[in-house]
Design an enzyme around this catalytic site. Structure first.
Site, short mmCIF file in Angstrom:
data_model
loop_
_atom_site.label_atom_id
_atom_site.label_comp_id
_atom_site.label_asym_id
_atom_site.label_seq_id
_atom_site.Cartn_x
_atom_site.Cartn_y
_atom_site.Cartn_z
N GLU A 26 0.83 -1.22 0.00
CA GLU A 26 0.00 0.00 0.00
C GLU A 26 0.86 1.26 0.00
OE1 GLU A 26 -2.82 -0.45 -0.84
OE2 GLU A 26 -3.12 -2.52 -0.23
N HIS A 62 1.87 2.07 -3.39
CA HIS A 62 0.82 2.74 -4.19
C HIS A 62 0.86 4.26 -3.98
CE1 HIS A 62 -1.47 -0.31 -6.24
NE2 HIS A 62 -1.71 -1.00 -5.15
#
Ligand SMILES: [Zn+2]
Length: 185
Positions: A144, A147
């Site tokens: 994450e 990202h």
């Protein structure tokens, strides 16, 4: 809460670094709604993590959660909301395991990750967060966090020969012990 569309690889937002949320805006309606929508969208997609860029937002926010489910080894991991994260890798050899991504649907690949990371940031109430993550939680956090920097798991693969479509992965590659063990985030 709304279930949002998850953008797919090719959308420029997935390659654009996200920006920090101003601490005095964390309590605002748009940011709180974004957090609620990320949670709802992650659960609807049966993912174990989701970042703001994956729903088209340019803010540094991600959520993750692993349900208490025998098909999701490594859990349960309670829901966490992380805003403006910084992560620091802890010592330890990189660990390879299968990952998938709801923004890169239908593919699995072996990705090396740090076995343990320290995470600092803010929670949805604007309070400081500081925790260690190991195992599956460590992998999810690194996926994450990537990202938020415009990086996807394909960029982290050392050998693209492990890349496989989900169906073929389940048929040929997922061993008994790691079946369903791809962290889809
Ligand atoms: Zn992802």
């Amino acid at each position: 809460m709304a279930v949002l569309d998850i953008v797919r690889l090719g959308h420029p937002v997935l390659r654009t670094p996200a920006v920090e949320v101003s601490p005095d805006e964390i309590g605002s309606e748009p940011v709180q709604r974004l957090v609620d929508d990320l949670v709802a969208t992650m659960r609807a997609a049966r993912g174990v993590g989701l970042s703001a860029p994956q729903v088209g937002s340019g803010l540094q926010v991600f959520v993750f959660e692993v349900a208490d489910d025998p098909e999701l080894p490594g859990g349960p991991v309670p829901l966490k909301v992380v805003i403006n994260p910084m992560i620091v890798a802890q010592p330890g050899r990189l660990v390879y395991d299968w990952e998938g991504c709801t923004s890169v649907p239908g593919l699995r690949g072996l990705v090396p990750r740090h076995p343990e990371v320290r995470v600092r940031g803010l929670d949805r109430g604007g309070q400081p967060l500081d925790f260690g993550a190991t195992g599956l939680e460590s992998r999810i956090v690194q996926h994450e966090y990537d990202h938020l920097n415009g990086v996807v798991f394909l960029d982290r693969m050392r050998d693209l020969r492990s890349l496989a479509f989900t169906e073929e992965w389940q048929r040929y590659l997922a061993g008994e012990e790691n079946r369903e063990h791809a962290a889809v985030v």
